[in-house]
Motif scaffolding. Structure first.
Motif, PDB file in Angstrom:
ATOM      1  N   THR A  46      13.886  27.973  -5.810  1.00 50.28           N
ATOM      2  CA  THR A  46      13.849  27.593  -7.220  1.00 50.28           C
ATOM      3  C   THR A  46      13.660  26.099  -7.417  1.00 50.28           C
ATOM      4  N   THR A  47      13.702  25.292  -6.347  1.00 50.17           N
ATOM      5  CA  THR A  47      13.541  23.850  -6.480  1.00 50.17           C
ATOM      6  C   THR A  47      12.328  23.311  -5.734  1.00 50.17           C
ATOM      7  N   VAL A  48      11.557  24.167  -5.114  1.00 45.58           N
ATOM      8  CA  VAL A  48      10.396  23.731  -4.343  1.00 45.58           C
ATOM      9  C   VAL A  48       9.125  23.944  -5.157  1.00 45.58           C
ATOM     10  N   CYS A  49       8.227  22.985  -5.090  1.00 43.67           N
ATOM     11  CA  CYS A  49       6.943  23.060  -5.798  1.00 43.67           C
ATOM     12  C   CYS A  49       6.166  24.286  -5.347  1.00 43.67           C
ATOM     13  N   LEU A  50       5.645  25.038  -6.289  1.00 49.12           N
ATOM     14  CA  LEU A  50       4.912  26.257  -5.966  1.00 49.12           C
ATOM     15  C   LEU A  50       3.582  25.978  -5.281  1.00 49.12           C
ATOM     16  N   LYS A  51       3.047  24.772  -5.456  1.00 51.94           N
ATOM     17  CA  LYS A  51       1.724  24.483  -4.902  1.00 51.94           C
ATOM     18  C   LYS A  51       1.797  23.912  -3.490  1.00 51.94           C
ATOM     19  N   CYS A  52       2.508  22.803  -3.321  1.00 54.87           N
ATOM     20  CA  CYS A  52       2.571  22.199  -1.987  1.00 54.87           C
ATOM     21  C   CYS A  52       3.681  22.802  -1.129  1.00 54.87           C
ATOM     22  N   LYS A  53       4.700  23.425  -1.779  1.00 52.52           N
ATOM     23  CA  LYS A  53       5.806  24.087  -1.102  1.00 52.52           C
ATOM     24  C   LYS A  53       6.547  23.165  -0.133  1.00 52.52           C
ATOM     25  N   ALA A  54       6.487  21.864  -0.408  1.00 55.31           N
ATOM     26  CA  ALA A  54       7.146  20.913   0.470  1.00 55.31           C
ATOM     27  C   ALA A  54       7.916  19.849  -0.284  1.00 55.31           C
ATOM     28  N   THR A  58       9.764  19.002 -10.039  1.00 51.32           N
ATOM     29  CA  THR A  58      10.314  18.201 -11.134  1.00 51.32           C
ATOM     30  C   THR A  58       9.715  18.567 -12.482  1.00 51.32           C
ATOM     31  N   VAL A  59       8.666  19.375 -12.472  1.00 57.07           N
ATOM     32  CA  VAL A  59       7.996  19.791 -13.708  1.00 57.07           C
ATOM     33  C   VAL A  59       8.080  21.304 -13.802  1.00 57.07           C
ATOM     34  N   ARG A  68       6.586  25.852 -11.532  1.00 58.37           N
ATOM     35  CA  ARG A  68       7.383  24.692 -11.161  1.00 58.37           C
ATOM     36  C   ARG A  68       6.583  23.879 -10.150  1.00 58.37           C
ATOM     37  N   PHE A  69       6.481  22.591 -10.418  1.00 54.99           N
ATOM     38  CA  PHE A  69       5.604  21.747  -9.624  1.00 54.99           C
ATOM     39  C   PHE A  69       6.239  20.375  -9.423  1.00 54.99           C
ATOM     40  N   CYS A  70       5.818  19.717  -8.370  1.00 56.69           N
ATOM     41  CA  CYS A  70       6.091  18.298  -8.260  1.00 56.69           C
ATOM     42  C   CYS A  70       5.080  17.589  -9.160  1.00 56.69           C
TER      43      CYS A  70
END
Length: 460
Positions: A46-54, A58-59, A68-70
């Motif tokens: 629930t706190t990891v960016c769905l795109k980079c997954k690393a 924060t968005v 959810r994305f960085c």
């Protein structure tokens, strides 16, 4: 970002490596203790960016269960939607000169930012291949701001600050330099400033319907933008209409009885105008554009975007309520309306390029649109330029101008009393009068077609 794994075309949910898939799992078969507590495998899903997954997200978009994305992935994903819309619909060719309609709000601000970045990249590619024989030119970009203070009076100091803020925004954009055009809405008239202001006020005073008056102002703004584009040699007009605005238009047009012409207004491209109109933000909700403006500190200077009344105001309030209940409904409305059959003018005509421009020709071929099989409209409304079919038109009117208009303009804009109708016509801009004359000629010709002698008949 309210897309799902199956419908997203930007690739933000596609896993490219085995490691990425493993990061998605809540359980790991590898001992990660040596990496420390900050390694992505120790972060919850629930706190990891769905795109980079690393990176930590924060968005968050789309409410519960949304994206959810960085910050970096959020921006690249939104820019990817913009770029995909531009390239896949052949909105811009290297020889184009694009005019960006700028209101100062989040949508037009992001549009201007993204198109500037595309132009900057094209300029760098041009500079890198300047010594070669087959380098493509770089498309030009201009900015237009329509001053609506003649219609929506505001403090002169506020207006001056707004214009100065727009100048600062345009001047801060990366090279090549963008020319800024600031024009009052009364400039649609060919007369001097004082006469144009008086004609505009008289025209709006003849329209009693609140919704009709607001729609007429919007039509005049479009004509003003077209005038700027034509006079300054622009070949494309780029609007910042986003998913949220288009969704409101879909509902409002349905209520106003504009079902036949609705498909024309919601496509990526619209070439029925003298200068074709393109909508690169059609797949971008307003919520995401506002988030980007906050992340990148993009200055917002809008002053005329909150004047909604009548049906338009009710629809806007209704959509806000829908968004609170389900943030994905705007996208659902636009996707549903997008299934309507577009018109032939809802694609950009193929650009004329030299035979040496092989790279551009291949790109055009890759993203070329399939031929549209729908029949062209019989005519266009002289006021709002909506496509019309006379077979589905309303009851005939005694005045030719009213007969050439769409049903929405007949009921909401054109006065009912004959004494007011004459005044209304006398206050119309010349561009609308010219379009009405052209439409009436076609309308009359259709009705006397059986009585006309064809060229072969003259030879008998």
């Amino acid at each position: 970002m309210a897309c799902n794994g199956g419908g997203c075309e930007s690739g933000c949910y596609k896993y490219t490596t085995t490691t990425d898939v493993d990061l998605k799992s809540s359980k790991s078969t590898v001992d990660d203790s040596s990496y420390g507590g900050n390694h992505p495998r120790h972060q919850t899903n629930t706190t990891v960016c769905l795109k980079c997954k690393a990176t930590e997200a924060t968005v968050f978009t789309g409410g519960d269960g949304g994206g959810r994305f960085c910050s970096d992935c959020f921006r690249s994903n939104l820019y990817g939607k913009f770029k995909l819309a531009v390239t896949s619909n052949a909105m811009i060719s290297p020889t184009d000169k694009v005019l960006v309609a700028f209101s100062g709000g989040p949508s037009s601000r992001v549009t201007l930012q993204f198109i500037s970045e595309m132009q900057l990249k094209a300029q760098k590619n041009f500079d890198a291949t300047a010594n070669r024989d087959r380098c493509l030119p770089v498309f030009g970009v201009g900015v237009a701001f329509i001053d609506e203070s003649d219609v929506h009076p505001i403090n002169s100091v506020v207006l001056e600050e707004t214009v100065e803020g727009i100048k600062q925004i345009v001047s801060s954009l990366p090279l090549p330099t963008k020319q800024l055009h600031v024009a009052p809405i009364r400039s649609i008239y060919s007369t001097n400033t004082s006469d144009g202001e008086e004609l505009l006020k008289n025209l709006l005073n003849t329209v009693s319907d609140v919704t009709g008056k607001e729609d007429l102002v919007a039509h005049l703004c479009m004509l003003s933008l077209q005038k700027i584009a034509i006079e300054n040699g622009y070949t494309k007009l780029m609007l910042g209409s986003c998913t949220s605005r288009i969704a409101c238009h879909v509902l409002a047009a349905t209520v106003k009885g504009q079902g036949y012409s609705l498909a024309a207004d919601i496509q990526y491209a619209d070439a029925r105008w003298d200068v074709p109109v393109v909508l690169p933000l059609r797949d971008c909700p307003l919520q995401e554009l506002k988030i980007l403006c906050n992340l990148d500190n993009l200055k917002i200077v809008e002053v005329f975007n909150d004047f909604h009344s009548g049906i338009n105001g009710l629809i806007s309030s209704f959509m806000k309520t829908l968004q609170e209940e389900n943030p994905a409904r705007e996208c659902t409305i636009v996707r549903t309306a997008g299934k309507l059959t577009p018109f032939p003018f809802n694609r950009i005509p193929e650009a004329n390029v030299d035979d040496d421009d092989l790279a551009f020709q291949k790109r055009q071929k890759k993203f070329s649109l399939k031929p549209i099989e729908s029949l062209p409209p019989d005519s266009f409304c002289p006021i709002c330029n909506s496509p019309m079919s006379h077979s589905n038109n309303t009851e005939p009117r005694s005045d030719l101008f009213g007969s050439a208009c769409c049903s929405s303009c007949q009921y909401q804009i054109i006065p009912n009393e004959m004494s007011s109708i004459d005044k209304f016509y006398s206050f119309l801009p010349e561009s609308i009068i010219a379009r009405a004359k052209k439409g009436n000629q076609n309308w009359i010709r259709e009705r006397i077609q059986d009585c006309l002698l064809l060229d072969e008949d003259d030879e008998v």
